[in-house]
Design a protein around this motif. Sequence first.
Motif, PDB file in Angstrom:
ATOM      1  N   ALA B  27       0.854  -1.190   0.000  1.00  7.03           N
ATOM      2  CA  ALA B  27       0.000   0.000   0.000  1.00  7.03           C
ATOM      3  C   ALA B  27       0.887   1.237   0.000  1.00  7.03           C
ATOM      4  O   ALA B  27       1.922   1.276   0.654  1.00  7.03           O
ATOM      5  CB  ALA B  27      -0.888  -0.014   1.234  1.00  7.03           C
ATOM      6  N   LYS B  28       0.439   2.212  -0.754  1.00  5.88           N
ATOM      7  CA  LYS B  28       1.173   3.484  -0.818  1.00  5.88           C
ATOM      8  C   LYS B  28       0.173   4.595  -0.549  1.00  5.88           C
ATOM      9  O   LYS B  28      -0.994   4.499  -0.972  1.00  5.88           O
ATOM     10  CB  LYS B  28       1.773   3.686  -2.211  1.00  5.88           C
ATOM     11  CG  LYS B  28       3.121   3.011  -2.388  1.00  5.88           C
ATOM     12  CD  LYS B  28       3.780   3.458  -3.667  1.00  5.88           C
ATOM     13  CE  LYS B  28       3.460   2.542  -4.839  1.00  5.88           C
ATOM     14  NZ  LYS B  28       4.071   2.923  -6.100  1.00  5.88           N
ATOM     15  N   GLY B  47      -4.372  10.392  -0.928  1.00  4.88           N
ATOM     16  CA  GLY B  47      -4.439   9.396  -2.002  1.00  4.88           C
ATOM     17  C   GLY B  47      -3.841   8.088  -1.530  1.00  4.88           C
ATOM     18  O   GLY B  47      -2.962   8.084  -0.664  1.00  4.88           O
ATOM     19  N   PHE B  48      -4.336   7.001  -2.045  1.00  3.90           N
ATOM     20  CA  PHE B  48      -3.703   5.718  -1.734  1.00  3.90           C
ATOM     21  C   PHE B  48      -3.853   4.748  -2.888  1.00  3.90           C
ATOM     22  O   PHE B  48      -4.718   4.910  -3.759  1.00  3.90           O
ATOM     23  CB  PHE B  48      -4.237   5.125  -0.425  1.00  3.90           C
ATOM     24  CG  PHE B  48      -5.703   4.796  -0.429  1.00  3.90           C
ATOM     25  CD1 PHE B  48      -6.164   3.621  -0.991  1.00  3.90           C
ATOM     26  CD2 PHE B  48      -6.621   5.661   0.152  1.00  3.90           C
ATOM     27  CE1 PHE B  48      -7.508   3.303  -0.978  1.00  3.90           C
ATOM     28  CE2 PHE B  48      -7.971   5.343   0.170  1.00  3.90           C
ATOM     29  CZ  PHE B  48      -8.421   4.163  -0.402  1.00  3.90           C
ATOM     30  N   GLN B  49      -2.965   3.795  -2.858  1.00  2.00           N
ATOM     31  CA  GLN B  49      -2.901   2.789  -3.917  1.00  2.00           C
ATOM     32  C   GLN B  49      -2.628   1.446  -3.254  1.00  2.00           C
ATOM     33  O   GLN B  49      -1.725   1.359  -2.412  1.00  2.00           O
ATOM     34  CB  GLN B  49      -1.733   3.157  -4.836  1.00  2.00           C
ATOM     35  CG  GLN B  49      -1.836   2.622  -6.214  1.00  2.00           C
ATOM     36  CD  GLN B  49      -0.726   3.183  -7.108  1.00  2.00           C
ATOM     37  OE1 GLN B  49       0.076   4.018  -6.701  1.00  2.00           O
ATOM     38  NE2 GLN B  49      -0.688   2.684  -8.314  1.00  2.00           N
ATOM     39  N   ASP B  51      -1.711  -2.470  -4.080  1.00  2.00           N
ATOM     40  CA  ASP B  51      -1.285  -3.407  -5.117  1.00  2.00           C
ATOM     41  C   ASP B  51      -1.238  -4.801  -4.501  1.00  2.00           C
ATOM     42  O   ASP B  51      -0.382  -5.086  -3.662  1.00  2.00           O
ATOM     43  CB  ASP B  51       0.089  -2.992  -5.659  1.00  2.00           C
ATOM     44  CG  ASP B  51       0.547  -3.915  -6.784  1.00  2.00           C
ATOM     45  OD1 ASP B  51      -0.259  -4.775  -7.213  1.00  2.00           O
ATOM     46  OD2 ASP B  51       1.706  -3.781  -7.208  1.00  2.00           O
ATOM     47  N   ALA B 107     -11.498   7.292  -8.019  1.00  2.00           N
ATOM     48  CA  ALA B 107     -11.009   5.968  -7.604  1.00  2.00           C
ATOM     49  C   ALA B 107     -10.865   5.076  -8.821  1.00  2.00           C
ATOM     50  O   ALA B 107     -11.441   5.340  -9.884  1.00  2.00           O
ATOM     51  CB  ALA B 107     -11.985   5.340  -6.606  1.00  2.00           C
ATOM     52  N   GLU B 110     -11.135  -2.609  -9.631  1.00  2.00           N
ATOM     53  CA  GLU B 110     -10.866  -3.747 -10.510  1.00  2.00           C
ATOM     54  C   GLU B 110     -12.051  -4.697 -10.466  1.00  2.00           C
ATOM     55  O   GLU B 110     -12.520  -5.068  -9.380  1.00  2.00           O
ATOM     56  CB  GLU B 110      -9.591  -4.472 -10.069  1.00  2.00           C
ATOM     57  CG  GLU B 110      -8.333  -3.734 -10.502  1.00  2.00           C
ATOM     58  CD  GLU B 110      -7.056  -4.471 -10.110  1.00  2.00           C
ATOM     59  OE1 GLU B 110      -7.134  -5.398  -9.282  1.00  2.00           O
ATOM     60  OE2 GLU B 110      -5.997  -4.093 -10.619  1.00  2.00           O
ATOM     61  N   GLU B 119     -10.258  -2.608 -15.274  1.00  2.00           N
ATOM     62  CA  GLU B 119     -10.254  -1.429 -14.403  1.00  2.00           C
ATOM     63  C   GLU B 119     -11.397  -0.499 -14.774  1.00  2.00           C
ATOM     64  O   GLU B 119     -11.739  -0.351 -15.950  1.00  2.00           O
ATOM     65  CB  GLU B 119      -8.929  -0.680 -14.533  1.00  2.00           C
ATOM     66  CG  GLU B 119      -7.788  -1.391 -13.845  1.00  2.00           C
ATOM     67  CD  GLU B 119      -6.549  -0.521 -13.741  1.00  2.00           C
ATOM     68  OE1 GLU B 119      -6.467   0.483 -14.467  1.00  2.00           O
ATOM     69  OE2 GLU B 119      -5.667  -0.846 -12.927  1.00  2.00           O
ATOM     70  N   THR B 182      -8.661  -0.268  -5.827  1.00  2.00           N
ATOM     71  CA  THR B 182      -7.201  -0.327  -5.841  1.00  2.00           C
ATOM     72  C   THR B 182      -6.555   1.046  -5.690  1.00  2.00           C
ATOM     73  O   THR B 182      -5.411   1.154  -5.268  1.00  2.00           O
ATOM     74  CB  THR B 182      -6.687  -0.963  -7.142  1.00  2.00           C
ATOM     75  OG1 THR B 182      -7.205  -0.209  -8.249  1.00  2.00           O
ATOM     76  CG2 THR B 182      -7.136  -2.407  -7.267  1.00  2.00           C
ATOM     77  N   GLU B 183      -7.280   2.083  -6.055  1.00  2.00           N
ATOM     78  CA  GLU B 183      -6.741   3.442  -5.925  1.00  2.00           C
ATOM     79  C   GLU B 183      -7.848   4.373  -5.492  1.00  2.00           C
ATOM     80  O   GLU B 183      -9.013   4.217  -5.910  1.00  2.00           O
ATOM     81  CB  GLU B 183      -6.224   3.938  -7.285  1.00  2.00           C
ATOM     82  CG  GLU B 183      -4.817   3.496  -7.614  1.00  2.00           C
ATOM     83  CD  GLU B 183      -4.350   4.108  -8.936  1.00  2.00           C
ATOM     84  OE1 GLU B 183      -3.971   3.302  -9.809  1.00  2.00           O
ATOM     85  OE2 GLU B 183      -4.394   5.346  -9.076  1.00  2.00           O
ATOM     86  N   GLN B 185      -8.432   8.736  -4.476  1.00  2.00           N
ATOM     87  CA  GLN B 185      -7.916  10.100  -4.264  1.00  2.00           C
ATOM     88  C   GLN B 185      -9.076  10.916  -3.697  1.00  2.00           C
ATOM     89  O   GLN B 185     -10.153  10.980  -4.311  1.00  2.00           O
ATOM     90  CB  GLN B 185      -7.472  10.682  -5.624  1.00  2.00           C
ATOM     91  CG  GLN B 185      -6.773  12.018  -5.551  1.00  2.00           C
ATOM     92  CD  GLN B 185      -5.311  11.887  -5.113  1.00  2.00           C
ATOM     93  OE1 GLN B 185      -4.675  10.885  -5.426  1.00  2.00           O
ATOM     94  NE2 GLN B 185      -4.812  12.884  -4.404  1.00  2.00           N
TER      95      GLN B 185
END
Lengths: 173, 250
Positions: B27-28, B47-49, B51, B107, B110, B119, B182-183, B185
């Motif tokens: 996670a980022k 924000g996050f991502q 994977d 966002a 998936e 996506e 998955t993402e 913001q």
Amino acid sequence: MKHHRRGELWWRKRVRNGVGRSQSSHARRVRAACVALMSVAALCTVSAADAARLLNVRDEGRLRYVKSSGEVIIDEGHATGSFLGRVTVRFLYTGEPTVSARFTISGSAGSISARGTARLSSPTSPSPSFHGSFTVTGGSGRYAHIHGGGELYGVYYRRSYALTVQAIGKLPY
Amino acid sequence: MPRARLIAVVLASWACLPGSAHGATTAKMSAAFTPEHLGAPTVVSFGFQIDQSSFDPAPLTGVELAFPHNLRLATSDLGVSACPPDQLEALGPKRCPPNSHMGNGSAIVEIAFGTELVEEAVQLTLLAGPSPNGYLHILVYAKGTYPVEADVVLTAELLHGRIAITVPPILSLPGAPSVAVTEMQLTLGGHLTYYETVKGRRVAYHPVGVAVPSTCPSGGFRFAATFMLLDGERPSSHTAVACPQPHDRA
């Protein structure tokens, strides 16, 4: 009344004649003792009154935003009601339903400091209101020994960070 | 021999674990103030991502986002009216009170289509919701159009120094696994128009929103996020916004 006047006259007459000087000094001693007793009684009355002295607070302050310090909002204004003076409030609202505040009212005869907690209703409103209680934490001047607490009501204006705070309580001092 | 068998069993069981259980999920997160001036109004972005490096990503069920205490989100003038969730779901954010709008975002989700992961871009709208428990509630209205047209409402609660976002199960096609976020913001503040009544007249104004704290701790303003996934994994991430230059109010 007439009898009393006669008594006075009799006493004055005896003093003028130089007779009964010893009786007069005795009377003075009796009077001094009475005065002393009365003074003690008076002192007792004063301290009893002191113990029973109550500040019946029913004050409202309309406060303006001054600055913020960390999470705390600092507002100032004037208190109107039973205790007139300048109010400084440090208001903390973190998003939890309970807000807290520390406030000081400074008047001409002294100051009173207190802290309070209250529950905020309708947080998603332009001016959420709160209701809770306050406890006196200290005082100065005439109110150096003030204690007790009471009820706290208020409104927080989210746009201006202003506050309207009302404190109601009977505070012994 | 028994030792070799044991190693083989351990290796086999390890190989059978889903991808996320390998610790492969990363996670980022990111955070930003726009503009970046101490003590000045700003727009806060998170924000996050996530994977998961897996063909079958576990759906996200919640995010806990920690922000600096002195950001004072609770005392901001954002969201001074509540949008009922039922109304939001039925009619969309445009029918919510203007004073309930708090921000927006986007966002990426998936969706599993057969053996393929597709996506989808989703638009987010942040609104103030009713408060049943005294906490500030934020509703995140998510709308995706292609390949699956769907809207869903996420709920969030503003707590002391953190926002707890709950992501409901997002269904795609019958029988298919839930959609995985998955993402994301999110932006709080921005160009919002509110209305107030002044002397009986409805007057428009722009809320100030959130301000960058007037003091910056050493190391900058710290943000952190923990992500709750349906398979039980809880990856986390943190970031810091570097201390901006003091704002010249003159």
